[in-house]
Scaffold this active site. Structure first.
Site, mmCIF file in Angstrom:
data_model
loop_
_atom_site.group_PDB
_atom_site.id
_atom_site.type_symbol
_atom_site.label_atom_id
_atom_site.label_comp_id
_atom_site.label_asym_id
_atom_site.label_seq_id
_atom_site.Cartn_x
_atom_site.Cartn_y
_atom_site.Cartn_z
ATOM 1 N N ASP A 67 4.807 9.805 -1.071
ATOM 2 C CA ASP A 67 5.105 9.592 -2.545
ATOM 3 C C ASP A 67 4.394 10.815 -3.453
ATOM 4 O OD1 ASP A 67 2.357 9.046 -1.709
ATOM 5 O OD2 ASP A 67 2.390 7.039 -2.322
ATOM 6 N N ASN A 136 -3.628 -3.965 -3.154
ATOM 7 C CA ASN A 136 -2.774 -5.224 -3.338
ATOM 8 C C ASN A 136 -1.654 -5.012 -2.255
ATOM 9 O OD1 ASN A 136 -1.293 -2.735 -3.777
ATOM 10 N ND2 ASN A 136 -0.716 -3.131 -5.819
ATOM 11 N N HIS A 138 0.026 -2.520 -1.080
ATOM 12 C CA HIS A 138 1.225 -1.667 -0.987
ATOM 13 C C HIS A 138 0.894 -0.431 0.021
ATOM 14 C CE1 HIS A 138 -1.015 1.401 -4.292
ATOM 15 N NE2 HIS A 138 -1.381 1.739 -2.812
ATOM 16 N N GLU A 143 5.080 -1.376 -4.251
ATOM 17 C CA GLU A 143 4.049 -2.280 -4.976
ATOM 18 C C GLU A 143 4.590 -3.615 -4.570
ATOM 19 O OE1 GLU A 143 1.434 -1.050 -6.001
ATOM 20 O OE2 GLU A 143 1.376 -0.053 -7.622
HETATM 21 C C1 F6R Z 1 -0.989 7.555 -0.904
HETATM 22 C C2 F6R Z 1 -0.508 6.084 -0.757
HETATM 23 C C3 F6R Z 1 -0.920 5.087 -1.036
HETATM 24 C C4 F6R Z 1 -2.572 4.943 -0.414
HETATM 25 C C5 F6R Z 1 -3.153 3.692 -0.634
HETATM 26 C C6 F6R Z 1 -4.716 3.525 -0.211
HETATM 27 O O1 F6R Z 1 -0.025 8.827 -0.576
HETATM 28 O O2 F6R Z 1 0.799 6.008 -0.640
HETATM 29 O O3 F6R Z 1 -0.400 3.938 -0.557
HETATM 30 O O4 F6R Z 1 -2.379 5.168 0.966
HETATM 31 O O5 F6R Z 1 -3.071 3.446 -2.075
HETATM 32 O O6 F6R Z 1 -5.255 4.705 -1.030
HETATM 33 P P1 F6R Z 1 -6.857 5.082 -0.511
HETATM 34 O O7 F6R Z 1 -6.862 5.752 0.872
HETATM 35 O O8 F6R Z 1 -7.268 5.860 -1.664
HETATM 36 O O9 F6R Z 1 -7.552 3.879 -0.611
#
Ligand code: F6R
Length: 243
Positions: A67, A136, A138, A143
């Site tokens: 992303d 959440n 994701h 989301e």
């Molecule tokens: C990042 C992504 C997100 C993260 C998720 C967890 O490229 O796709 O889904 O993997 O938000 O983020 P952290 O590791 O910062 O807790």
């Protein structure tokens, strides 16, 4: 689903890196799906270390990132393209032309999503997709929703994601409201998936995703339907599972 218990963050990083190490050693031109965020940082450090020791060669590896924020300039130090170069790519021998990240600066978001789907298809799909998990549930920026979204698409970030990601920005108002993300179908089409999680704040959602109902309200729950998922998580993140 294979769940690997790691003692702590360092151990999680080593175990997850060794899975990527094996993937690239056995298939040097692997297509790796990569993630940003805090969780993969130590894994990338381990991969850099393996490269420096001469144990890992990225010269044929291709990568596709999950992303990118929408509307941020590529040169912004908050962009995911910047993150990936600063935390991994500039330290290894990957060829720039083999690196793929959605272009969040393309003013035509739909065209960018189509282009990115095409990129993944032309690479022949993803061999190993690395995933973190949001508070959440994701994965990528898919989301919670009332349906699973298929291919690459543009999303409006939820308040909880904006809140979680504000730590990378000056304040909440600086966090972009939109992102381009691979869809659930793109992620589920990966031949193998490696989900990593660390810390007690991920315990609840990890347990819900891995053992709760499969629902788009917890996007990571869809991983229960994938035939080759390895979860590497530390004791804190697994504390609800083992409770
Ligand atoms: C990042 C992504 C997100 C993260 C998720 C967890 O490229 O796709 O889904 O993997 O938000 O983020 P952290 O590791 O910062 O807790």
């Amino acid at each position: 689903m294979n769940i690997v218990n790691a003692k702590d963050f360092d151990s999680m990083n080593r175990k997850a890196a060794s899975i990527i190490f094996t993937q690239v050693t056995l298939k040097p031109d692997s297509v790796l799906g990569l993630a940003t965020g805090s969780t993969p940082l130590g894994i990338y450090q381990n991969l850099i270390e393996l490269y420096r020791k001469g144990d890992l060669d990225f010269s044929s590896v291709r990568t596709v990132n999950l992303d990118e924020y929408y509307g941020l300039d590529k040169s912004s130090d908050q962009s995911y393209v910047y993150f990936m170069w600063e935390n991994l790519f500039k330290f290894i021998n990957i060829k720039p032309e083999n690196v793929h990240i959605p272009n969040g600066a393309n003013t035509d978001a739909d065209a960018e999503c189509r282009r990115y789907n095409q990129v993944i298809a032309e690479l022949g799909g993803i061999d190993l997709q690395l995933l973190g998990i949001g508070h959440n549930g994701h994965i990528g920026f898919n989301e919670p929703s009332d349906h699973f979204e298929g291919g690459t698409h543009c999303v409006t970030l939820t308040a909880s994601t904006i809140e979680a990601n504000k730590r990378f920005f000056g304040d909440e108002s600086q966090v972009p409201r939109k992102a381009i993300t691979m869809g659930i179908k793109s992620i589920m089409s990966a031949r193998r998936i490696l989900l990593v999680a660390s810390g007690v704040e991920k315990a609840e959602i990890l347990c819900e995703a891995l053992t709760g109902p499969i629902t788009p309200k917890v996007p990571a729950s869809i991983l229960q339907l994938h035939g080759s998922v390895t979860v590497v998580a530390d004791e804190e993140a697994l504390s609800r599972m083992n409770a």
